[in-house]
Design an enzyme around this catalytic site. Structure first.
Site, PDB file in Angstrom:
ATOM      1  N   GLY A  11      -6.747  -3.606   4.440  1.00 42.56           N
ATOM      2  CA  GLY A  11      -6.997  -2.957   5.734  1.00 42.56           C
ATOM      3  C   GLY A  11      -8.265  -3.400   6.434  1.00 42.56           C
ATOM      4  O   GLY A  11      -8.837  -2.638   7.219  1.00 42.56           O
ATOM      5  N   ASN A  13      -8.389  -5.526   8.792  1.00 38.28           N
ATOM      6  CA  ASN A  13      -8.053  -5.543  10.230  1.00 38.28           C
ATOM      7  C   ASN A  13      -8.014  -4.128  10.796  1.00 38.28           C
ATOM      8  O   ASN A  13      -8.432  -3.902  11.933  1.00 38.28           O
ATOM      9  CB  ASN A  13      -6.721  -6.254  10.467  1.00 38.28           C
ATOM     10  CG  ASN A  13      -6.889  -7.757  10.477  1.00 38.28           C
ATOM     11  OD1 ASN A  13      -7.426  -8.319  11.429  1.00 38.28           O
ATOM     12  ND2 ASN A  13      -6.470  -8.416   9.407  1.00 38.28           N
ATOM     13  N   MET A  89       3.444  -5.305   4.701  1.00 35.94           N
ATOM     14  CA  MET A  89       4.172  -6.336   3.967  1.00 35.94           C
ATOM     15  C   MET A  89       5.663  -6.038   3.787  1.00 35.94           C
ATOM     16  O   MET A  89       6.239  -6.369   2.758  1.00 35.94           O
ATOM     17  CB  MET A  89       3.520  -6.546   2.585  1.00 35.94           C
ATOM     18  CG  MET A  89       2.076  -6.963   2.655  1.00 35.94           C
ATOM     19  SD  MET A  89       1.821  -8.479   3.597  1.00 35.94           S
ATOM     20  CE  MET A  89       2.392  -9.674   2.399  1.00 35.94           C
ATOM     21  N   ILE A  91       9.554  -6.380   5.692  1.00 38.87           N
ATOM     22  CA  ILE A  91      10.336  -6.928   6.801  1.00 38.87           C
ATOM     23  C   ILE A  91      11.010  -5.761   7.521  1.00 38.87           C
ATOM     24  O   ILE A  91      11.570  -4.864   6.878  1.00 38.87           O
ATOM     25  CB  ILE A  91      11.376  -7.936   6.273  1.00 38.87           C
ATOM     26  CG1 ILE A  91      10.635  -9.171   5.745  1.00 38.87           C
ATOM     27  CG2 ILE A  91      12.372  -8.322   7.364  1.00 38.87           C
ATOM     28  CD1 ILE A  91      11.520 -10.160   5.026  1.00 38.87           C
ATOM     29  N   LEU A  92      10.931  -5.762   8.835  1.00 32.53           N
ATOM     30  CA  LEU A  92      11.455  -4.646   9.625  1.00 32.53           C
ATOM     31  C   LEU A  92      12.879  -4.938  10.102  1.00 32.53           C
ATOM     32  O   LEU A  92      13.219  -6.092  10.392  1.00 32.53           O
ATOM     33  CB  LEU A  92      10.541  -4.409  10.828  1.00 32.53           C
ATOM     34  CG  LEU A  92       9.107  -4.011  10.447  1.00 32.53           C
ATOM     35  CD1 LEU A  92       8.175  -4.158  11.638  1.00 32.53           C
ATOM     36  CD2 LEU A  92       9.068  -2.600   9.882  1.00 32.53           C
ATOM     37  N   ASN A 106       1.669  -7.932  15.778  1.00 31.60           N
ATOM     38  CA  ASN A 106       1.365  -8.358  14.402  1.00 31.60           C
ATOM     39  C   ASN A 106       0.306  -9.450  14.468  1.00 31.60           C
ATOM     40  O   ASN A 106       0.178 -10.143  15.487  1.00 31.60           O
ATOM     41  CB  ASN A 106       2.626  -8.905  13.726  1.00 31.60           C
ATOM     42  CG  ASN A 106       2.366  -9.263  12.268  1.00 31.60           C
ATOM     43  OD1 ASN A 106       1.646  -8.557  11.559  1.00 31.60           O
ATOM     44  ND2 ASN A 106       2.916 -10.381  11.814  1.00 31.60           N
ATOM     45  N   HIS A 108      -0.913 -12.828  12.225  1.00 31.63           N
ATOM     46  CA  HIS A 108      -0.421 -13.698  11.151  1.00 31.63           C
ATOM     47  C   HIS A 108      -1.456 -14.788  10.887  1.00 31.63           C
ATOM     48  O   HIS A 108      -1.995 -15.382  11.831  1.00 31.63           O
ATOM     49  CB  HIS A 108       0.919 -14.322  11.570  1.00 31.63           C
ATOM     50  CG  HIS A 108       1.513 -15.164  10.492  1.00 31.63           C
ATOM     51  ND1 HIS A 108       2.117 -14.611   9.374  1.00 31.63           N
ATOM     52  CD2 HIS A 108       1.568 -16.509  10.334  1.00 31.63           C
ATOM     53  CE1 HIS A 108       2.521 -15.599   8.583  1.00 31.63           C
ATOM     54  NE2 HIS A 108       2.207 -16.755   9.141  1.00 31.63           N
TER      55      HIS A 108
HETATM   56  C1  GRF Z   1      -4.221 -10.673   7.243  1.00 25.80           C
HETATM   57  O1  GRF Z   1      -4.528 -11.962   6.808  1.00 25.80           O
HETATM   58  C2  GRF Z   1      -3.124 -10.711   8.271  1.00 25.80           C
HETATM   59  O2  GRF Z   1      -3.125 -11.889   9.020  1.00 25.80           O
HETATM   60  C3  GRF Z   1      -1.876 -10.650   7.441  1.00 25.80           C
HETATM   61  O3  GRF Z   1      -2.209  -9.793   6.371  1.00 25.80           O
HETATM   62  C4  GRF Z   1      -3.600  -9.841   6.146  1.00 25.80           C
HETATM   63  C5  GRF Z   1      -4.094  -8.426   6.149  1.00 25.80           C
HETATM   64  O4  GRF Z   1      -5.437  -8.305   5.744  1.00 25.80           O
HETATM   65  N1  GRF Z   1      -0.779 -10.187   8.240  1.00 25.80           N
HETATM   66  P1  GRF Z   1      -6.148  -6.904   5.803  1.00 25.80           P
HETATM   67  O5  GRF Z   1      -5.336  -5.921   4.966  1.00 25.80           O
HETATM   68  O6  GRF Z   1      -6.212  -6.470   7.230  1.00 25.80           O
HETATM   69  O7  GRF Z   1      -7.511  -7.113   5.219  1.00 25.80           O
END
Ligand code: GRF
Length: 212
Positions: A11, A13, A89, A91-92, A106, A108
């Site tokens: 988390g 992000n 993580m 798939i929707l 999202n 990526h």
């Molecule tokens: C990130 O690298 C994002 O690009 C991918 O999953 C990772 C999540 O990292 N979708 P965090 O849980 O936000 O640290």
């Protein structure tokens, strides 16, 4: 804008979004954090920020459809306008995605359309690419294939490992994700008839952030 963040892991992000809201760089309000994993560290981050959390374990559902229905109901209960996937993580299903069209983002860890899916950093090293980065995109039913909104690029050095790339790309992510979310919150970024518009102009290619 009422925002829900969907997570499965660390988390970082999510933390960047919480910090942006706190610093008034994000005018939306994160009203809920939903995880499919009870032990996701992201849930701790949400609790520390006094944000409501929900754990909906995919393992308790017979199929993707019923899991997605349960998630959708939680999002409706939170009266969410915008869904942000941050290391989520699963798939929707197309049905779930269609209900959040133009309202779900999202991030990526690659320069899409290259390296959809997992293990992007190692795959970049294996190929010997000189450039790498991350992409924020709208979510469509096809994995990592929705319209790209913004990208940030780094140069891969000979010393880089998958771990160092992951770390460097994360830094970019924490910068561009809150920014793109804010564009949706303040109306600079919109979605009409399956197309993204930025400042009322058709977005023909992803916005490039300065290199780090
Ligand atoms: C990130 O690298 C994002 O690009 C991918 O999953 C990772 C999540 O990292 N979708 P965090 O849980 O936000 O640290």
């Amino acid at each position: 804008m009422r925002i829900a963040v969907l997570v499965s892991g660390n988390g970082s992000n999510l933390q960047a979004l919480i910090d942006a809201q706190h610093d008034k760089q994000l005018s939306g309000q994160i009203v809920g954090v939903l995880s499919n994993k009870a032990d996701a560290y992201a849930l701790r981050r949400a609790e520390d920020a006094n944000i409501a959390t929900a754990v909906i374990s995919h393992q308790n559902f017979p199929n993707r459809e019923s899991f997605d229905v349960a998630m959708h109901q939680q999002l409706l209960a939170w009266q969410v306008d915008l869904v942000i996937l941050a290391g989520f993580m699963r798939i929707l299903t197309p049905n779930f995605v269609s209900q959040w069209q133009g309202k779900m983002l999202n991030i990526h860890p690659s320069l899409l359309p290259f390296y959809k899916g997992m293990n992007t950093h190692q795959r970049v090293l294996n190929t010997g690419d000189r450039l790498h980065g991350c992409t924020v995109h709208f979510v469509t039913a096809e994995l990592d294939a929705g319209q790209s909104i913004a990208q940030s690029v780094i140069q891969v050095s000979l010393q880089d490992t998958a771990e160092s790339l992951a770390q460097r790309v994360h830094q970019l992510e924490h910068f561009i994700y809150p920014q793109v979310a804010q564009w949706l919150c303040n109306g600079q970024l919109t979605w009409e008839n399956g197309q993204a518009y930025f400042n009322q102009k058709l977005l023909e290619k992803p916005i490039q952030f300065a290199q780090f």
